[in-house]
Structures are given as C-alpha cells and as structure tokens.
Scaffold this active site. Sequence first.
Site, PDB file in Angstrom:
ATOM      1  N   GLN A 151     -54.661   5.155  13.172  1.00 49.06           N
ATOM      2  CA  GLN A 151     -53.227   5.473  13.195  1.00 49.06           C
ATOM      3  C   GLN A 151     -52.878   6.836  12.595  1.00 49.06           C
ATOM      4  OE1 GLN A 151     -50.090   2.269  12.404  1.00 49.06           O
ATOM      5  NE2 GLN A 151     -49.932   3.484  10.555  1.00 49.06           N
ATOM      6  N   GLU A 194     -44.187   9.705  13.347  1.00 49.06           N
ATOM      7  CA  GLU A 194     -44.086  10.282  11.995  1.00 49.06           C
ATOM      8  C   GLU A 194     -44.230  11.799  12.014  1.00 49.06           C
ATOM      9  OE1 GLU A 194     -46.857   8.161   9.493  1.00 49.06           O
ATOM     10  OE2 GLU A 194     -45.584   6.364   9.460  1.00 49.06           O
ATOM     11  N   ASP A 230     -55.369   6.553   7.511  1.00 47.25           N
ATOM     12  CA  ASP A 230     -54.831   5.181   7.532  1.00 47.25           C
ATOM     13  C   ASP A 230     -55.264   4.554   8.845  1.00 47.25           C
ATOM     14  OD1 ASP A 230     -53.491   2.797   7.519  1.00 47.25           O
ATOM     15  OD2 ASP A 230     -51.469   3.640   7.424  1.00 47.25           O
ATOM     16  N   GLU A 271     -56.950   3.984   3.874  1.00 49.76           N
ATOM     17  CA  GLU A 271     -55.967   2.891   3.887  1.00 49.76           C
ATOM     18  C   GLU A 271     -56.273   1.899   5.008  1.00 49.76           C
ATOM     19  OE1 GLU A 271     -51.931   4.355   3.808  1.00 49.76           O
ATOM     20  OE2 GLU A 271     -51.157   2.582   4.843  1.00 49.76           O
ATOM     21  N   ASP A 298     -52.229  -1.674   2.487  1.00 53.45           N
ATOM     22  CA  ASP A 298     -50.836  -1.634   2.965  1.00 53.45           C
ATOM     23  C   ASP A 298     -50.533  -2.983   3.625  1.00 53.45           C
ATOM     24  OD1 ASP A 298     -48.439  -1.182   4.287  1.00 53.45           O
ATOM     25  OD2 ASP A 298     -49.222   0.305   5.686  1.00 53.45           O
ATOM     26  N   LYS A 323     -43.869  -0.262  -0.083  1.00 55.65           N
ATOM     27  CA  LYS A 323     -42.731  -0.081   0.828  1.00 55.65           C
ATOM     28  C   LYS A 323     -41.701  -1.161   0.476  1.00 55.65           C
ATOM     29  CE  LYS A 323     -45.592   1.265   4.855  1.00 55.65           C
ATOM     30  NZ  LYS A 323     -46.424   0.649   5.937  1.00 55.65           N
ATOM     31  N   SER A 353     -42.665   4.291   9.762  1.00 55.56           N
ATOM     32  CA  SER A 353     -42.696   5.150  10.950  1.00 55.56           C
ATOM     33  C   SER A 353     -41.297   5.392  11.516  1.00 55.56           C
ATOM     34  CB  SER A 353     -43.627   4.564  12.003  1.00 55.56           C
ATOM     35  OG  SER A 353     -43.356   3.202  12.221  1.00 55.56           O
TER      36      SER A 353
HETATM   37  P1  PGA Z   1     -45.272   1.354   9.876  1.00 54.91           P
HETATM   38  O1  PGA Z   1     -46.666   1.996   9.472  1.00 54.91           O
HETATM   39  O2  PGA Z   1     -44.191   1.997   9.094  1.00 54.91           O
HETATM   40  O3  PGA Z   1     -45.184   1.605  11.349  1.00 54.91           O
HETATM   41  O4  PGA Z   1     -45.427  -0.110   9.559  1.00 54.91           O
HETATM   42  C1  PGA Z   1     -46.869   2.928   8.474  1.00 54.91           C
HETATM   43  C2  PGA Z   1     -48.182   2.636   7.793  1.00 54.91           C
HETATM   44  O5  PGA Z   1     -48.999   1.837   8.318  1.00 54.91           O
HETATM   45  O6  PGA Z   1     -48.449   3.161   6.713  1.00 54.91           O
HETATM   46 ZN    ZN Z   2     -50.447   1.885   6.622  1.00 59.29          ZN
END
Ligand code: PGA
Ligand code: ZN
Length: 397
Positions: A151, A194, A230, A271, A298, A323, A353
């Site tokens: 990702q 992102e 990540d 990550e 995460d 988060k 994201s």
């Molecule tokens: P997400 O991913 O905000 O799309 O869940 C961000 C991440 O995996 O760090």
């Molecule tokens: Zn992540």
Amino acid sequence: EITDSRITKIFDSRGNPAIEATIILNYATGTSSAPAGASTGKTEVIAYPKNNIDNSVDFYNKHVRNALKGFNALNQSGFDTLLHELDGTDNFSEMGGNLATALSIANAKAVSNYLEIPLYRYVGGLHPQIPRPMGNIIGGGKHSKNGTTIQEFLVSSQGKTFYDSVYYNILVHRRVGEKLSEKLKGQSVGLGDEKAWTADVSDEEAIEIMKEAAGEISSENKVKIYLGVDFAADSFYNNGKYDYKTSKKTQDEQIDYAVSLNKEHGFYFIEDPLYDNDFEGFAEITKKIGEDSLIVGDDLYTTNSARIQKGIDMKSTNAVLIKVNQIGTLSDTVKSVKLATKNSMDTVVSHRSGETTDDFIAHLAVAFNSKFIKTGTIGGERLAKLNEVIRLEEDLI
Ligand code: PGA
Ligand code: ZN
C-alpha cells in the site's frame, strides 16, 4: 458547560461525505471532523451505521443533541463515557464511530479554546515533543488502481527542524516523480488517495526507485532519511497466501520478505506486514529485526487497548499506529497511547486515506510524544497537519 452542539455534513479528500461536529460552550466553541479509511481494520468501530452517514445525522438529532446540553465539558472522560452510553453497543454501531470521534475531539478543542491553551497542552500536559514526518511517496493497494500491491512506500527525513524534514520528504517525492516519468516514458503518472505517486510498476521497482531517490536527496543535502513501508497486508491476504500482482507468497515467504526489506534494503519502518490477526507472525518478525527497526501494528491493533495488550503479551510489535476514529473517542485513544508508552512501545499518530483539513492529529502527535506523524507528503489535507506541527515547533522553541 455545553450550551449546544451542531453537526454538518462536509466532504473529505475523496469527495465522500464526512461529519463535522461543533461543541458550543458559553465563551468558546470547538469544531472537528472525522476522516475515513479505505483499508479499514476489521476490528475498528463502525464509521457510520449501515455505512450511511445520514443514520449518524438522525441518531444525533434524536439521541445526542439534547443529552449533551448542560454537560460539563471539562470532564472529557465523562463526555466520552456518555457517548458510549448513548450508543449502547461496543463498536459505536448505532451512533457511528465518526460521529463519536468528531464530537469527542470537538469537545476537547472547545475546552482548550475556553482555557486558552493549545490542544496539545490540554491533552498532553507539560512534556510535548515534536515528532518526525513519515511521508507517503509511492502507493497502491486500496488507495489507487493498478498501483503496487504494497500500500505505501514511505520516507522520514531527519532534518534539523520539522520544517526541514518535511521539505526533504517533499524533495524525495519530487525526485521519485521524475524517475517514474523517465521510466514510464509516454505514460502519465498519477497520485493516489494519500497523494503518493501511483503507477504501473512492481513492488520491487517501487523499492528501487524510492531507495535511489532517497539516497540522492540524502547525500545532496547531508540528511539521514529513513525508509518505510506499510504493507496493509490484510488487503491482499487470500486463502492463506499473500497475493502480489505477479506472485503469491506463503506465510513464511512473506515473513522472509518483510525481514529482507530491513536486512537487505535497510528499511526502518515496517507496518502491517501480515494479516490483521497474526499476532504470532508479527512476533516472529519483531524477534528477527525489532532491534533495529520499528514494527508497527495498524490493522493489527486498530487503536484498541485490549488488542494492544495482547500484542504486548505476545511481543508482537514494538510500535503502534494511532487513529482516533478506529476506536471512536479521545479518552479511548489516550488509554491506548498510555498503555503502549508504559510498555516501551513507540506510537505513530496517523491520518487516514480519506481526510478532511482538520489538523487535530498534529496536536495529538505532539501531546503523545509520538516518534512519527504519518500524514502524507503533499496535498492540502495532508499539509494541514504538517503545517500545524511546523507552527507548534515554533511555539515550543
Ligand atoms: P486507511 O489506511 O486510512 O485507508 O485505512 C491507512 C493505513 O493503512 O495506514
Ligand atoms: Zn496502515
């Protein structure tokens, strides 16, 4: 005392509706909005009931607005407990975790405005610390189409100031853009959710291009640059295998691959290298390379203190991604951060994201003494956070 509150539907960086909440006190207000994930963890709280933001709006109008009137805003943990009580479930599936997040942060902002102290001091007290920016440079996975399987490919420049570090990250981003255009002559190269570059290259090519660019920017500017990744591995884990564009990896191969990123390519930040319930596999990787790299959970933890406790017991990782809207309130987030910190795990405060221009994560990263703030490299909604840390650094010097 809370005299009233309101919510507004706004739009996030993907153009999807997002919720913004305002808490109104006698002499101050606070406003906050919640972001949205694409590669969401299975154990996160529910963002919106039945995936529909209007259910959160209805719930607020019917059950929340009046209940908040008269509440003592200075009691943040009481406020967050009230949100849990009004919701009545253990995953905010009635209210929506994003409504809870926006209200919870808005309340903290209202109080910090009322007390005339910055949010990072209200949340974190006397020992704030400026983190380093961990910026997304090349991406794929669920954040773009036809990009890499992994990702995010990340860098964190270690400049003298936060401003310098952001600047060097931007230089790496720019250099990678040039290299991709050169490589993919005639094709256009785009940006993912992102604002990392996304292109039809393999994961190996992405690693090489980013390493080369980071190496150049590092020696041209005499600055150390950490490399990171990540995997968000849960999003390409199918039937017991890790499904890359061109190959499948078994559990053992995936572990070896994560280890080789550190040992052969010098990656420092790793990550979610495995699917989101593989506490044991994570522990194996941490045992092998945890001494000289940061293994970050995460989707593994989803900012949930019970899951972090399991990770501590099993020595799964040495760092936790944070988060707020994975868990739904500021108090639950602080609880997770305290647990991690007490057990010598580093914290990394992170964007999602799909982002709004709210900059509260800048304050949380500083308040929590996080090692990194992970919030992209360019893009207005990402720079909103980075620019706020730049301001906070000026405050603190
Ligand atoms: P997400 O991913 O905000 O799309 O869940 C961000 C991440 O995996 O760090
Ligand atoms: Zn992540």
